[in-house]
Structure formats: C-alpha cells, structure tokens
Design a protein around this motif. Structure first.
Motif, PDB file in Angstrom:
ATOM      1  N   GLU A 116       0.830  -1.214   0.000  1.00  0.00           N
ATOM      2  CA  GLU A 116       0.000   0.000   0.000  1.00  0.00           C
ATOM      3  C   GLU A 116       0.860   1.257   0.000  1.00  0.00           C
ATOM      4  O   GLU A 116       0.571   2.234  -0.729  1.00  0.00           O
ATOM      5  CB  GLU A 116      -0.932  -0.012   1.209  1.00  0.00           C
ATOM      6  N   GLU A 117       1.917   1.251   0.790  1.00  0.00           N
ATOM      7  CA  GLU A 117       2.811   2.408   0.835  1.00  0.00           C
ATOM      8  C   GLU A 117       3.571   2.568  -0.475  1.00  0.00           C
ATOM      9  O   GLU A 117       3.763   3.690  -0.969  1.00  0.00           O
ATOM     10  CB  GLU A 117       3.790   2.264   2.002  1.00  0.00           C
ATOM     11  N   ILE A 118       3.999   1.451  -1.052  1.00  0.00           N
ATOM     12  CA  ILE A 118       4.725   1.511  -2.324  1.00  0.00           C
ATOM     13  C   ILE A 118       3.800   2.004  -3.436  1.00  0.00           C
ATOM     14  O   ILE A 118       4.189   2.839  -4.263  1.00  0.00           O
ATOM     15  CB  ILE A 118       5.313   0.133  -2.668  1.00  0.00           C
ATOM     16  N   ASP A 119       2.554   1.513  -3.465  1.00  0.00           N
ATOM     17  CA  ASP A 119       1.591   1.972  -4.479  1.00  0.00           C
ATOM     18  C   ASP A 119       1.327   3.471  -4.350  1.00  0.00           C
ATOM     19  O   ASP A 119       1.215   4.186  -5.363  1.00  0.00           O
ATOM     20  CB  ASP A 119       0.276   1.201  -4.346  1.00  0.00           C
ATOM     21  N   LYS A 120       1.244   3.950  -3.127  1.00  0.00           N
ATOM     22  CA  LYS A 120       1.028   5.384  -2.914  1.00  0.00           C
ATOM     23  C   LYS A 120       2.223   6.181  -3.426  1.00  0.00           C
ATOM     24  O   LYS A 120       2.059   7.240  -4.052  1.00  0.00           O
ATOM     25  CB  LYS A 120       0.801   5.669  -1.428  1.00  0.00           C
ATOM     26  N   ALA A 121       3.422   5.672  -3.179  1.00  0.00           N
ATOM     27  CA  ALA A 121       4.631   6.336  -3.664  1.00  0.00           C
ATOM     28  C   ALA A 121       4.660   6.369  -5.185  1.00  0.00           C
ATOM     29  O   ALA A 121       5.034   7.380  -5.797  1.00  0.00           O
ATOM     30  CB  ALA A 121       5.870   5.630  -3.117  1.00  0.00           C
ATOM     31  N   LEU A 122       4.274   5.265  -5.815  1.00  0.00           N
ATOM     32  CA  LEU A 122       4.241   5.209  -7.277  1.00  0.00           C
ATOM     33  C   LEU A 122       3.256   6.229  -7.835  1.00  0.00           C
ATOM     34  O   LEU A 122       3.531   6.888  -8.847  1.00  0.00           O
ATOM     35  CB  LEU A 122       3.864   3.805  -7.743  1.00  0.00           C
ATOM     36  N   ALA A 123       2.106   6.365  -7.183  1.00  0.00           N
ATOM     37  CA  ALA A 123       1.077   7.307  -7.646  1.00  0.00           C
ATOM     38  C   ALA A 123       1.544   8.759  -7.519  1.00  0.00           C
ATOM     39  O   ALA A 123       1.137   9.619  -8.306  1.00  0.00           O
ATOM     40  CB  ALA A 123      -0.207   7.090  -6.856  1.00  0.00           C
ATOM     41  N   LEU A 124       2.424   9.019  -6.544  1.00  0.00           N
ATOM     42  CA  LEU A 124       2.912  10.384  -6.333  1.00  0.00           C
ATOM     43  C   LEU A 124       3.968  10.795  -7.352  1.00  0.00           C
ATOM     44  O   LEU A 124       4.236  11.983  -7.522  1.00  0.00           O
ATOM     45  CB  LEU A 124       3.497  10.513  -4.922  1.00  0.00           C
ATOM     46  N   GLY A 125       4.583   9.826  -8.016  1.00  0.00           N
ATOM     47  CA  GLY A 125       5.656  10.129  -8.955  1.00  0.00           C
ATOM     48  C   GLY A 125       7.014  10.069  -8.288  1.00  0.00           C
ATOM     49  O   GLY A 125       7.137   9.961  -7.066  1.00  0.00           O
ATOM     50  N   GLU A 126       8.071  10.147  -9.098  1.00  0.00           N
ATOM     51  CA  GLU A 126       9.437   9.928  -8.619  1.00  0.00           C
ATOM     52  C   GLU A 126       9.814  10.847  -7.457  1.00  0.00           C
ATOM     53  O   GLU A 126      10.284  10.396  -6.424  1.00  0.00           O
ATOM     54  CB  GLU A 126      10.426  10.131  -9.771  1.00  0.00           C
ATOM     55  N   THR A 127       9.637  12.140  -7.611  1.00  0.00           N
ATOM     56  CA  THR A 127      10.139  13.083  -6.606  1.00  0.00           C
ATOM     57  C   THR A 127       9.458  12.899  -5.266  1.00  0.00           C
ATOM     58  O   THR A 127      10.111  12.660  -4.238  1.00  0.00           O
ATOM     59  CB  THR A 127       9.963  14.530  -7.097  1.00  0.00           C
ATOM     60  N   GLU A 128       8.142  13.000  -5.238  1.00  0.00           N
ATOM     61  CA  GLU A 128       7.414  12.867  -3.974  1.00  0.00           C
ATOM     62  C   GLU A 128       7.376  11.414  -3.496  1.00  0.00           C
ATOM     63  O   GLU A 128       7.426  11.151  -2.297  1.00  0.00           O
ATOM     64  CB  GLU A 128       5.986  13.404  -4.136  1.00  0.00           C
TER      65      GLU A 128
END
Length: 278
Positions: A171-183
């Motif tokens: 879930e945390e990784i998916d959220k990071a992916l959705a935010l894009g590289e920088t965020e």
C-alpha cells in the motif's frame, strides 16, 4: 586453549592485537569499534530465554539460530552457557556472477500452453535493494508487484521481531508510485544504489514491460518480496548476519501469506572447508 564453541575466526579476532585486526579485511567484520560490541551468529537449543542478558540484543531466527549483539568482553562467558552450542562471527558477502535466462534453458519452460510463469508464487530476494519504480516490477494498472520491502539500512520501523531498518507495505509503495518519482521517493526512500538487486530481481521475476517481453524474467507473473541488506561496512559489502535475518524474514512472510516462495541469493563468499565429501 581456544573455546571450541567459538568459531576459529572469532577466536582469532579476539586474540589478535587491535593493529592486526585493523589490517585484516576479515577480523573486524561484525565488530563495532566504538561500542566494543559484536554481531554474532548463535546456534542454541531450548527456549529463546537462554539467549538473553544485560547489554545483550537478540533476534531469534528459525531453526535454533539467532543473531546476537553483545559486548566483546562477554563472549567467553556467553559461550559457557549450557544451551549455547556454537558462536560464529559474521563474514563479509560479495557479489556473485549471474547468467541470463537463456543460459538456464528457461525459455522452453515458459513456452507452450503449459508454460510456467510464476503465477501464484512469491519470489523473494535478499540483495542491495530494488528500484521499485522500475516498470518490470509493476502490474498493468501501474500498481506494484512488490508486497513487502524491508530496507535494513533505513532506521525507524523494522518488521515485528527484528531490530533494524524499515518495512514498507504494498500500500505504501503503491502510494509512492502514484505520487511520482520526486514525492514518491520521499515517502519510500529505499534505493538500490549499486543496481545489483534490481538486476538479479529482473532476471528472477521481471515481467519485461520495458523490453516488451524480450527480457522478461523467470517467474514474470509472481508477486515479490524484497530485503535490502543493512548499511554496508568496510569495503561496501554487507554481512552474513543481515543475510540470515533477511532469509528468515522472507520465509516467515511466505508462511504467514500461505504461499510458496523461491528465494534468490546472489551474494556469497568462499569461507569454510573446500574439502570434498567422501
């Protein structure tokens, strides 16, 4: 006479002078010079309570093993405990050579109507980490195939039962992916600096998205578990203690999920006897 319950390298390290230990590439591996503490591998019998004590930190593993951190001054007394069977110092790990899937004759295994794709299994890797943004480790909808990522080098939130690092969920990784590289990399800051872990995981489980299927891995429809070993010490390589904890974690995760797992280990060393069995 050296303690027979302590492995030869650890006995040698404790008998050597500080100058001799500093010059050696092996004798100080696992030793914290400032704190005068050792990380050691312990084989024991009985309950985990036989391992504990003042100034002693314990991570029990499966099979009667544990990673124990204790003062150097306490090692001899620790080995005298009845239920302590053997104490071994950690050794440095090195990259090992890996070959492409063609050399493994994996293509015929994947071909045909009964081809094996890894669907329904877990692939675990204990290595230098993973570039979780890489498309080969993502599903068609963009979500991650990585269910857990334990980065032993980032302090803060270790998995239950362990003492170092931070565990990230899908879930945390998916959220990071959705935010894009920088965020996204601020949310999940785990990185594969050397690229070795990403490369071997690509061979084991990459789905070939970037190469349009040309360079897909062995179990390209599997789900993934990743352990990035802890901060590299002298000469930039991790230790056997970190590898053992990583394997233990992967096995426990697979058991909890009720799924079979194949674990890739592309680190190793050449310690121990090389004599052939009769």
């Amino acid at each position: 006479m050296p303690d027979q319950k302590i492995d030869n390298l650890l006995n040698l390290a404790m008998d050597a002078t500080p100058e001799e230990r500093t010059k050696s590439e092996n004798l100080n591996v696992g030793f914290d010079l400032e704190e005068k503490m050792w990380d050691v591998i312990v084989k024991y019998s009985g309950s985990e309570s036989v391992l504990t004590g003042e100034d002693i930190q314990v991570v029990p593993l499966l099979g009667g093993y544990a990673v124990v951190t204790l003062p150097e001054s306490e090692i001899d007394a620790y080995s005298d405990r009845e239920r302590i069977e053997f104490i071994e110092k950690p050794k440095r790990l090195y990259f090992e050579t890996f070959q492409a899937r063609e050399a493994s004759c994996i293509l015929p295994v994947q071909a045909g109507s009964n081809g094996l794709t890894g669907k329904g299994i877990l692939v675990g890797v204990v290595d230098s980490g993973v570039d979780f943004f890489h498309p080969d480790f993502r599903n068609e909808d963009g979500s991650s195939r990585i269910l857990r990522l334990w980065d032993q080098s980032i302090p803060g939130n270790p998995p239950k039962g362990y003492t170092k690092g931070t565990e990230y969920t899908k879930e945390e990784i998916d959220k990071a992916l959705a935010l894009g590289e920088t965020e996204g990399r601020r949310l999940v800051p785990s990185r594969d600096v050397s690229g070795h872990g990403t490369a071997v995981l690509g061979i084991a489980a990459g789905n070939g998205t970037v190469s349009e299927g040309v360079n897909r891995g062995v179990a390209y429809e599997s789900e993934i578990l990743v352990v990035k070993m802890g901060n590299a010490g002298t000469n930039s390589f991790p230790r056997t203690t970190e590898l053992m904890e990583g394997i233990d974690y992967l096995v426990r995760q697979a058991t909890a999920m009720g799924k079979p797992i194949a674990i890739n280990i592309s680190f190793g060393n050449n310690y121990g006897s090389h004599e052939p069995y009769n």
